[in-house]
Design an enzyme around this catalytic site. Structure first.
Site, PDB file in Angstrom:
ATOM      1  N   LYS A   1       2.406  -3.334   7.437  1.00  8.15           N
ATOM      2  CA  LYS A   1       2.598  -3.546   5.994  1.00  8.15           C
ATOM      3  C   LYS A   1       4.043  -3.211   5.605  1.00  8.15           C
ATOM      4  CE  LYS A   1       0.027  -4.568   3.141  1.00  8.15           C
ATOM      5  NZ  LYS A   1      -0.418  -5.903   2.624  1.00  8.15           N
TER       6      LYS A   1
ATOM      7  N   TYR B   1      -1.470  -0.314  11.193  1.00 11.55           N
ATOM      8  CA  TYR B   1      -1.692  -1.028   9.921  1.00 11.55           C
ATOM      9  C   TYR B   1      -0.516  -0.789   8.973  1.00 11.55           C
ATOM     10  CZ  TYR B   1      -3.201  -1.499   5.052  1.00 11.55           C
ATOM     11  OH  TYR B   1      -3.247  -1.804   3.707  1.00 11.55           O
TER      12      TYR B   1
ATOM     13  N   THR C   1       0.827  -1.210   0.000  1.00 10.82           N
ATOM     14  CA  THR C   1       0.000   0.000   0.000  1.00 10.82           C
ATOM     15  C   THR C   1       0.859   1.257   0.000  1.00 10.82           C
ATOM     16  OG1 THR C   1      -1.399   1.298   1.494  1.00 10.82           O
ATOM     17  CG2 THR C   1      -0.135  -0.414   2.510  1.00 10.82           C
ATOM     18  N   ASP C   2       0.311   2.353  -0.541  1.00 10.16           N
ATOM     19  CA  ASP C   2       1.033   3.641  -0.481  1.00 10.16           C
ATOM     20  C   ASP C   2       1.158   4.142   0.955  1.00 10.16           C
ATOM     21  OD1 ASP C   2      -1.649   4.284  -0.070  1.00 10.16           O
ATOM     22  OD2 ASP C   2      -1.687   5.930  -1.515  1.00 10.16           O
ATOM     23  N   GLU C   3       0.360   3.565   1.884  1.00  7.67           N
ATOM     24  CA  GLU C   3       0.378   4.075   3.262  1.00  7.67           C
ATOM     25  C   GLU C   3       1.719   3.836   3.953  1.00  7.67           C
ATOM     26  OE1 GLU C   3      -3.207   3.546   5.510  1.00  7.67           O
ATOM     27  OE2 GLU C   3      -4.400   3.308   3.699  1.00  7.67           O
TER      28      GLU C   3
HETATM   29  P1  NAD Z   1      -9.768  -7.249   2.879  1.00  9.03           P
HETATM   30  O1  NAD Z   1      -9.703  -6.918   4.326  1.00  9.03           O
HETATM   31  O2  NAD Z   1     -11.034  -6.998   2.118  1.00  9.03           O
HETATM   32  O3  NAD Z   1      -9.421  -8.798   2.658  1.00  9.03           O
HETATM   33  C1  NAD Z   1      -8.377  -9.450   3.333  1.00  9.03           C
HETATM   34  C2  NAD Z   1      -8.542 -10.946   3.105  1.00  9.03           C
HETATM   35  O4  NAD Z   1      -7.446 -11.621   3.756  1.00  9.03           O
HETATM   36  C3  NAD Z   1      -9.833 -11.538   3.679  1.00  9.03           C
HETATM   37  O5  NAD Z   1     -10.437 -12.404   2.741  1.00  9.03           O
HETATM   38  C4  NAD Z   1      -9.363 -12.305   4.903  1.00  9.03           C
HETATM   39  O6  NAD Z   1     -10.194 -13.409   5.231  1.00  9.03           O
HETATM   40  C5  NAD Z   1      -7.969 -12.732   4.464  1.00  9.03           C
HETATM   41  N1  NAD Z   1      -7.077 -13.009   5.605  1.00  9.03           N
HETATM   42  C6  NAD Z   1      -6.853 -12.224   6.696  1.00  9.03           C
HETATM   43  N2  NAD Z   1      -5.997 -12.822   7.543  1.00  9.03           N
HETATM   44  C7  NAD Z   1      -5.645 -14.005   6.969  1.00  9.03           C
HETATM   45  C8  NAD Z   1      -4.778 -15.065   7.348  1.00  9.03           C
HETATM   46  N3  NAD Z   1      -4.126 -15.039   8.515  1.00  9.03           N
HETATM   47  N4  NAD Z   1      -4.631 -16.123   6.520  1.00  9.03           N
HETATM   48  C9  NAD Z   1      -5.322 -16.174   5.326  1.00  9.03           C
HETATM   49  N5  NAD Z   1      -6.160 -15.217   4.939  1.00  9.03           N
HETATM   50  C10 NAD Z   1      -6.334 -14.135   5.746  1.00  9.03           C
HETATM   51  O7  NAD Z   1      -8.541  -6.487   2.234  1.00  9.03           O
HETATM   52  P2  NAD Z   1      -8.416  -5.761   0.800  1.00  9.03           P
HETATM   53  O8  NAD Z   1      -8.926  -4.381   0.912  1.00  9.03           O
HETATM   54  O9  NAD Z   1      -8.914  -6.673  -0.241  1.00  9.03           O
HETATM   55  O10 NAD Z   1      -6.819  -5.660   0.705  1.00  9.03           O
HETATM   56  C11 NAD Z   1      -6.058  -6.732   0.160  1.00  9.03           C
HETATM   57  C12 NAD Z   1      -4.583  -6.371   0.195  1.00  9.03           C
HETATM   58  O11 NAD Z   1      -4.366  -5.167  -0.545  1.00  9.03           O
HETATM   59  C13 NAD Z   1      -4.048  -6.101   1.597  1.00  9.03           C
HETATM   60  O12 NAD Z   1      -2.763  -6.656   1.683  1.00  9.03           O
HETATM   61  C14 NAD Z   1      -3.989  -4.580   1.693  1.00  9.03           C
HETATM   62  O13 NAD Z   1      -2.968  -4.162   2.568  1.00  9.03           O
HETATM   63  C15 NAD Z   1      -3.688  -4.202   0.256  1.00  9.03           C
HETATM   64  N6  NAD Z   1      -4.175  -2.875  -0.183  1.00  9.03           N
HETATM   65  C16 NAD Z   1      -5.476  -2.524   0.010  1.00  9.03           C
HETATM   66  C17 NAD Z   1      -5.918  -1.277  -0.448  1.00  9.03           C
HETATM   67  C18 NAD Z   1      -7.366  -0.872  -0.301  1.00  9.03           C
HETATM   68  O14 NAD Z   1      -7.712   0.279  -0.618  1.00  9.03           O
HETATM   69  N7  NAD Z   1      -8.261  -1.737   0.136  1.00  9.03           N
HETATM   70  C19 NAD Z   1      -5.032  -0.409  -1.076  1.00  9.03           C
HETATM   71  C20 NAD Z   1      -3.700  -0.812  -1.255  1.00  9.03           C
HETATM   72  C21 NAD Z   1      -3.281  -2.052  -0.806  1.00  9.03           C
HETATM   73  P1  TYD Z   2     -10.410   4.384   4.748  1.00  6.52           P
HETATM   74  O1  TYD Z   2     -11.405   3.930   3.725  1.00  6.52           O
HETATM   75  O2  TYD Z   2     -10.475   3.795   6.118  1.00  6.52           O
HETATM   76  O3  TYD Z   2      -8.970   4.179   4.088  1.00  6.52           O
HETATM   77  P2  TYD Z   2      -7.489   4.643   4.634  1.00  6.52           P
HETATM   78  O4  TYD Z   2      -7.604   5.121   6.015  1.00  6.52           O
HETATM   79  O5  TYD Z   2      -6.734   3.365   4.553  1.00  6.52           O
HETATM   80  O6  TYD Z   2      -7.039   5.686   3.670  1.00  6.52           O
HETATM   81  O7  TYD Z   2     -10.517   5.955   4.898  1.00  6.52           O
HETATM   82  C1  TYD Z   2     -10.358   6.840   3.810  1.00  6.52           C
HETATM   83  C2  TYD Z   2     -10.403   8.251   4.350  1.00  6.52           C
HETATM   84  O8  TYD Z   2     -11.716   8.506   4.858  1.00  6.52           O
HETATM   85  C3  TYD Z   2      -9.461   8.487   5.513  1.00  6.52           C
HETATM   86  O9  TYD Z   2      -8.930   9.813   5.416  1.00  6.52           O
HETATM   87  C4  TYD Z   2     -10.345   8.382   6.741  1.00  6.52           C
HETATM   88  C5  TYD Z   2     -11.683   8.880   6.244  1.00  6.52           C
HETATM   89  N1  TYD Z   2     -12.871   8.272   6.910  1.00  6.52           N
HETATM   90  C6  TYD Z   2     -13.846   9.080   7.488  1.00  6.52           C
HETATM   91  O10 TYD Z   2     -13.753  10.324   7.473  1.00  6.52           O
HETATM   92  N2  TYD Z   2     -14.912   8.479   8.090  1.00  6.52           N
HETATM   93  C7  TYD Z   2     -15.058   7.137   8.154  1.00  6.52           C
HETATM   94  O11 TYD Z   2     -16.058   6.641   8.739  1.00  6.52           O
HETATM   95  C8  TYD Z   2     -14.057   6.298   7.522  1.00  6.52           C
HETATM   96  C9  TYD Z   2     -14.166   4.809   7.546  1.00  6.52           C
HETATM   97  C10 TYD Z   2     -12.981   6.918   6.902  1.00  6.52           C
END
Ligand code: NAD
Ligand code: TYD
Length: 340
Positions: free
Chosen positions: A155, A151, A126-128
């Site tokens: 990562k 988090y 992630t960019d975070e």
């Molecule tokens: P999500 O929370 O929707 O899904 C995570 C999945 O991992 C779930 O299906 C969960 O059951 C599984 N999981 C958790 N712990 C586990 C374990 N111990 N063993 C096996 N499976 C396990 O997450 P997402 O939003 O789909 O993100 C997926 C990946 O992409 C993550 O690594 C996250 O850091 C990265 N990512 C997410 C975003 C975003 O905006 N959502 C952006 C950049 C990177």
């Molecule tokens: P989020 O979807 O949790 O992603 P991330 O924190 O990983 O970027 O949040 C996106 C942005 O929205 C973040 O600046 C936090 C804000 N946010 C709210 O203002 N209210 C909310 O209830 C949530 C879940 C997020």
């Protein structure tokens, strides 16, 4: 590439990736390895269940035996590693499971992959991990890591382990770092689905702090296309940023969603800020564009329109995922609006 292990394939991005990958790679088997935590939902993949090349294993990346069994049984040659605890707010409520899954789990997966002699290990990050930006500039792959939340720290830890396995053991690791995703099947704890669903239910929309934090939004399908492209053409040991050049202030997204679902701005509630809240994220995606040829195809206008429509058409899906554990989390996290 014949047999790909996708960890976390029952989550938001993982399930979208599997759906995309099965169509684009007709000679490859996909093994979805997922623990099915609160965020994992096999219903996300009900449409591919009958596909002969799709297999599911319920397993935990923190259990070496589970991982070894999957590698042996399916002769895995490629790993795409999504499995993680993924929500910043939950990492503030409790960080242990983030360290366990994201750091320890990734280490076990890397270790088993090393023993098995695989062709590619794509680590989804992630960019975070880069921390927070001021009002100008963008993250490049050279930006120093400066994670601010439990988090993002977990990562960043997993990114460093993955790179160390490449450097020390020659494991063919590639890392992608993407900006915030949105689209179908996103768990309604994240900003966009939470706001759509609360608006549809005429519930308050909780905006943290002043609402001026900025995120760089990318449609999940564009992310999946980028991951597939990196898998085919990326170089081991390299990091690729992925982003859509699409910065939005949170408050503007919330207002746009209200407009799309036809609900009044009086539903907005400014609530206590998230502790340590990163101010701005923005991705410089020049490397993946120039070296791999990937660019996003969704406009935000189209992506948000389709996403709102998807949540409108899939009430059953979100009603089911929001029952049980979700209610407990919502009460704890949004105490201020629940009581008001
Ligand atoms: P999500 O929370 O929707 O899904 C995570 C999945 O991992 C779930 O299906 C969960 O059951 C599984 N999981 C958790 N712990 C586990 C374990 N111990 N063993 C096996 N499976 C396990 O997450 P997402 O939003 O789909 O993100 C997926 C990946 O992409 C993550 O690594 C996250 O850091 C990265 N990512 C997410 C975003 C975003 O905006 N959502 C952006 C950049 C990177
Ligand atoms: P989020 O979807 O949790 O992603 P991330 O924190 O990983 O970027 O949040 C996106 C942005 O929205 C973040 O600046 C936090 C804000 N946010 C709210 O203002 N209210 C909310 O209830 C949530 C879940 C997020």
């Amino acid at each position: 590439m014949k047999s790909v292990l996708v960890t976390g394939g029952a989550g938001f991005i993982g399930s979208n990736f599997i759906r995309h990958f099965l169509v684009r790679n007709p000679d490859v088997d996909v093994i979805n390895f997922d623990k099915l935590t609160y965020a994992g939902n096999l219903e996300n993949l009900s449409d591919v269940e009958g596909n002969q090349r799709y297999h599911f294993i319920k397993g935990d990346i923190c259990e070496r035996g589970d991982v070894e069994l999957a590698f042996r049984k399916f002769k895995i040659d490629t790993v795409v590693h999504f499995a993680a605890e993924s929500h910043v707010d939950r990492s503030i409520l409790g960080s242990s499971v983030f360290v366990q899954t994201n750091v320890v789990g990734t280490n076990i997966l890397l270790d088993v992959a090393k023993e098995s002699g695989i062709q590619r290990f794509l680590h989804i990050s992630t960019d975070e991990v880069y921390g927070s930006l001021g009002s100008t500039g963008k993250f490049t792959e050279e930006t120093p890591l400066h994670p601010n939340s439990p988090y993002s720290a977990s990562k960043a830890g997993s990114d460093l382990l993955a790179l160390a396995y490449q450097h020390t053991f020659g494991l063919p690791v590639i890392i992608t770092r993407c900006s915030n995703n949105y689209g179908p099947y996103q768990f309604p704890e994240k900003l966009i689905p939470l706001m759509i669903i609360n608006a549809l239910n005429d519930k308050p929309l909780p905006v943290y702090g002043d609402g001026l934090n900025v995120r760089d939004w990318l449609h999940v399908v564009d992310h999946c296309v980028a991951i597939d492209a990196v898998l085919q053409a990326g170089k081991p040991g390299e990091v690729y940023n992925i982003g859509g050049n699409n910065e939005w202030k949170n408050i503007d997204i919330v207002k746009l969603i209200l407009q799309k679902v036809g609900k009044p701005e009086s539903l907005i509630r400014f609530v206590k800020d998230r502790p340590g809240h990163d101010r701005r994220y923005a991705i410089d995606a020049a490397k993946i564009k120039n070296e791999i040829g990937w660019t996003p195809s969704y406009t935000f206008e189209r992506g948000i329109e389709e996403t709102v429509q998807w949540y409108l058409n899939n009430r059953g899906w979100w009603s089911r995922v929001m029952s049980g554990e979700y209610q407990e989390y919502y009460q704890k996290q949004y105490d201020e609006v629940v009581r008001s």
